[in-house]
Design a protein around this motif. Structure first.
Motif, mmCIF file in Angstrom:
data_model
loop_
_atom_site.group_PDB
_atom_site.id
_atom_site.type_symbol
_atom_site.label_atom_id
_atom_site.label_comp_id
_atom_site.label_asym_id
_atom_site.label_seq_id
_atom_site.Cartn_x
_atom_site.Cartn_y
_atom_site.Cartn_z
ATOM 1 N N LYS A 286 40.432 49.484 34.407
ATOM 2 C CA LYS A 286 39.794 48.540 33.508
ATOM 3 C C LYS A 286 39.194 47.384 34.299
ATOM 4 C CE LYS A 286 40.695 50.526 29.564
ATOM 5 N NZ LYS A 286 39.644 50.973 28.660
ATOM 6 N N ASN A 287 38.484 46.497 33.580
ATOM 7 C CA ASN A 287 37.754 45.400 34.205
ATOM 8 C C ASN A 287 38.576 44.116 34.224
ATOM 9 O OD1 ASN A 287 35.516 43.906 35.202
ATOM 10 N ND2 ASN A 287 35.223 43.118 33.136
ATOM 11 N N LEU A 288 38.650 43.486 35.385
ATOM 12 C CA LEU A 288 39.286 42.183 35.498
ATOM 13 C C LEU A 288 38.268 41.209 36.067
ATOM 14 C CD1 LEU A 288 41.730 40.278 35.467
ATOM 15 C CD2 LEU A 288 42.259 41.055 37.767
ATOM 16 N N SER A 289 37.912 40.229 35.302
ATOM 17 C CA SER A 289 36.993 39.206 35.779
ATOM 18 C C SER A 289 37.485 37.874 35.276
ATOM 19 C CB SER A 289 35.563 39.463 35.273
ATOM 20 O OG SER A 289 34.687 38.466 35.749
ATOM 21 N N GLY A 290 38.269 37.201 36.082
ATOM 22 C CA GLY A 290 38.821 35.934 35.627
ATOM 23 C C GLY A 290 39.388 35.164 36.796
ATOM 24 N N CYS A 291 39.972 34.029 36.508
ATOM 25 C CA CYS A 291 40.662 33.291 37.555
ATOM 26 C C CYS A 291 41.919 32.683 36.950
ATOM 27 C CB CYS A 291 39.765 32.201 38.129
ATOM 28 S SG CYS A 291 39.263 30.982 36.921
ATOM 29 N N GLY A 292 42.826 32.287 37.773
ATOM 30 C CA GLY A 292 44.116 31.817 37.273
ATOM 31 C C GLY A 292 44.336 30.351 37.554
ATOM 32 N N GLU A 293 45.003 29.664 36.642
ATOM 33 C CA GLU A 293 45.510 28.334 36.896
ATOM 34 C C GLU A 293 47.019 28.461 36.900
ATOM 35 O OE1 GLU A 293 45.451 26.138 32.812
ATOM 36 O OE2 GLU A 293 43.450 26.989 33.139
ATOM 37 N N GLN A 294 47.744 27.365 37.076
ATOM 38 C CA GLN A 294 49.178 27.468 37.261
ATOM 39 C C GLN A 294 49.850 28.128 36.071
ATOM 40 O OE1 GLN A 294 50.990 23.975 38.692
ATOM 41 N NE2 GLN A 294 53.035 24.843 38.785
ATOM 42 N N SER A 295 50.475 29.315 36.319
ATOM 43 C CA SER A 295 51.227 30.092 35.337
ATOM 44 C C SER A 295 50.376 30.602 34.188
ATOM 45 C CB SER A 295 52.397 29.271 34.759
ATOM 46 O OG SER A 295 53.273 28.908 35.796
ATOM 47 N N ARG A 296 49.054 30.456 34.279
ATOM 48 C CA ARG A 296 48.181 30.946 33.219
ATOM 49 C C ARG A 296 46.947 31.586 33.852
ATOM 50 N NH1 ARG A 296 49.727 29.033 28.359
ATOM 51 N NH2 ARG A 296 47.769 29.630 27.362
ATOM 52 N N GLY A 297 46.242 32.370 33.057
ATOM 53 C CA GLY A 297 45.009 32.963 33.524
ATOM 54 C C GLY A 297 43.910 32.751 32.503
ATOM 55 N N LEU A 298 42.682 32.574 32.983
ATOM 56 C CA LEU A 298 41.535 32.408 32.100
ATOM 57 C C LEU A 298 40.778 33.720 32.015
ATOM 58 C CD1 LEU A 298 40.160 28.957 33.314
ATOM 59 C CD2 LEU A 298 41.681 29.414 31.379
ATOM 60 N N LEU A 299 40.479 34.174 30.814
ATOM 61 C CA LEU A 299 39.667 35.362 30.599
ATOM 62 C C LEU A 299 38.240 34.932 30.289
ATOM 63 C CD1 LEU A 299 41.991 37.660 28.444
ATOM 64 C CD2 LEU A 299 41.775 37.512 30.922
ATOM 65 N N PHE A 300 37.305 35.533 30.994
ATOM 66 C CA PHE A 300 35.897 35.213 30.802
ATOM 67 C C PHE A 300 35.197 36.390 30.131
ATOM 68 C CE2 PHE A 300 37.191 32.356 34.068
ATOM 69 C CZ PHE A 300 36.334 31.270 34.035
ATOM 70 N N ARG A 301 34.199 36.081 29.318
ATOM 71 C CA ARG A 301 33.332 37.100 28.752
ATOM 72 C C ARG A 301 31.903 36.605 28.850
ATOM 73 N NH1 ARG A 301 33.805 40.153 22.860
ATOM 74 N NH2 ARG A 301 31.793 41.193 22.958
#
Length: 330
Positions: A286-301
């Motif tokens: 599957k596709n992963l395109s995002g970045c992480g901050e402390q203990s969390r991750g941001l999902l982009f579309r």
């Protein structure tokens, strides 16, 4: 402008012209080991191979091709050296293509027998030249060692034998373990013929080294618009050859196989276990395109943040968004 090559047909797979690049691999079993060969070929088919080649070293292997042909769906190529009778038996058994060099099968009458049957059954012939097996007279003519020029000369010599019999259902390959030599030879050949070209770095090596060498050589040519079918040759499970070939085609932008995995290299700013997450997502294709901050991750579309998710929930959330996106496209 890139020249459009002739188009041939191997089973139901088109090669050349405007057809997609066909992925090939090779079974590690003899056709005589029918059950093992069939299981492996079906696994290659499932992995995405368009065509599978088999070594046919003797009469027993050639005669087994008919039974094997009935057990698999993917087109099969019989790889034959020197004995024209094996080529005839293979064609009688329902093989879809031959890999045989006409100059190596003896008298002209032998070539005529093979060509006559190949015409009747519309079976293409691949001429395959390897740098490591050039005849002595070509080596002597081109400096005493393998060269791109010698490989092209050897290929054209075999082509002329078939053309003299009015046979043009031809694919050509010029392979070397030396990547620059392989690239140069194919560029030269592309300028001289309009037959479809089969690309590959022969004896490329084990998984890591062989994949890199193949990606460099095959990828360079594909980006030039050269090549109609490819095989990644690895000293490993041939299913991995198919996976590597698909990645090469995806990377050069010619054919896309499934979603694209995009993941950043890690650095000191990374606050989540990005490596493990990326590997897990890759397993699921599957596709992963995002970045992480402390203990969390941001999902982009499409460049916009759509969700901020706790790290333990990040992969599941990503899968949900991908599924939602795919359903919207239906």
């Amino acid at each position: 402008m890139t020249r459009v090559t002739r188009q041939i047909k191997v089973g139901d797979v088109l090669i050349g012209g405007s057809a997609p690049i066909a992925i090939q691999s090779m079974s590690t079993f003899s056709p005589a080991d029918t059950e093992y060969a069939a299981a492996q070929i079906n696994a290659l088919d499932e992995a995405g191979a368009d065509i599978v080649r088999l070594a046919v070293p003797d009469k027993k292997a050639a005669e087994a091709l008919g039974v094997l042909r009935a057990k698999v769906k993917v087109p099969l190529v019989a790889d034959i050296h020197f004995d024209y009778r094996l080529a005839l038996t293979a064609m009688e058994s329902g093989i879809d293509a031959l890999r045989i060099n006409p100059g190596n099968i003896g008298k002209r009458e032998n070539v005529i027998k093979v060509v006559t049957m190949a015409k009747e059954k519309n079976i293409p012939i691949r001429i395959g030249i390897n740098a490591g097996s050039l005849p002595e007279y070509i080596l002597e003519e081109y400096g005493g060692h393998p060269t791109a020029e010698g490989m092209v000369a050897g290929a054209l010599e075999h082509v002329r034998i078939l053309e003299n019999e009015n046979f043009h259902n031809i694919v050509i390959s010029v392979k070397s373990t030396d990547v620059p030599m392989m690239v140069r030879a194919n560029r030269m050949l592309h300028d001289k013929v309009d037959y479809p070209l089969h690309l590959g770095v022969t004896e490329a090596g084990t998984l890591y080294r062989g994949t890199i060498k193949s990606a460099v050589g095959i990828g360079a040519l594909l980006l030039d618009g050269i090549g109609d079918t490819i095989r990644v040759s690895l000293t490993d499970d041939p299913v991995k050859e198919v996976k590597a070939a698909k990645e090469i085609l995806s990377s050069v932008g010619l054919q896309q196989y499934g979603p694209v995995l995009v993941s950043c290299p890690t650095c000191g700013r990374t606050q989540v276990n990005l490596i493990e997450m990326a590997q897990e997502v890759e397993k699921r294709q599957k596709n992963l395109s995002g970045c992480g901050e402390q203990s969390r991750g941001l999902l982009f579309r499409k460049g916009k943040v759509i969700r901020s998710v706790p790290e333990p929930e990040l992969i599941d959330a990503l899968m949900e968004e991908i599924e939602k996106y795919e359903n919207e496209g239906e």
